[in-house]
Design an enzyme around this catalytic site. Structure first.
Site: not given
Length: 168
Positions: A132, A144
């Site tokens: 992201h 992430c």
């Protein structure tokens, strides 16, 4: 391990995508072996993770790829180890702990979903390993892999379902 040009390979100098190297950030807990990855540890798991989905905010950006799915106001991601839908996209109202996919900030305007601990999730092994947008350069994630908005959009226009994210 042999890699292909379609692979995304995390390196010490960024995420290699074909011939490009994209600056990125990873989890605040650093890299962790898959066998020791736990929910909430902030670590990015080592291994080969397939890209299984692409989500985007249709009210903020145009569809980045034909296979991208819009994020709606009720879309959530379960991070509760007691939830039968742990590490899956769910919809509000949802009685278990979860993360909102439709955020006020732009971090999830475009999200590549990996198959980390999915679709058969093991409770407590960690949820939601996405690619992201970063908060800012050098700012770690909750586990992430994060990129600048322009680099993420460039990648989203080229990546295909099933591409591999390789974290060594």
């Amino acid at each position: 391990m042999k890699t292909s040009p379609a692979d995304l390979v995390l390196t010490p100098t960024g995420l290699r995508a074909g011939e490009r190297r994209l600056p990125c950030t990873i989890g605040r807990g650093g890299l962790r072996d898959a066998s020791t990855k736990r929910e909430g540890d902030g670590a990015t798991p080592r291994g080969v993770h397939r890209i299984v989905g692409m989500l985007y905010r249709s009210d903020r950006i145009p569809r980045p790829a034909p296979w991208a799915v819009p994020i709606g106001p009720a879309d959530l991601w379960s991070d509760d180890v007691a939830d039968p839908d742990y590490n899956h996209r769910v919809r509000a109202p949802h009685p278990f702990s979860h993360e909102r996919l439709r955020r006020a900030d732009p971090m999830y305007d475009l999200v590549l979903v990996t198959d980390w601990n999915w679709p058969e999730a093991v409770a407590g092994k960690g949820s939601a390993i996405f690619v992201h947008q970063w908060r800012r350069p050098g700012w770690p994630t909750a586990g992430c892999v994060a990129l600048s908005r322009p680099d993420l959009q460039w990648l989203a226009a080229r990546i295909r379902p099933g591409a591999r994210l390789i974290v060594r």
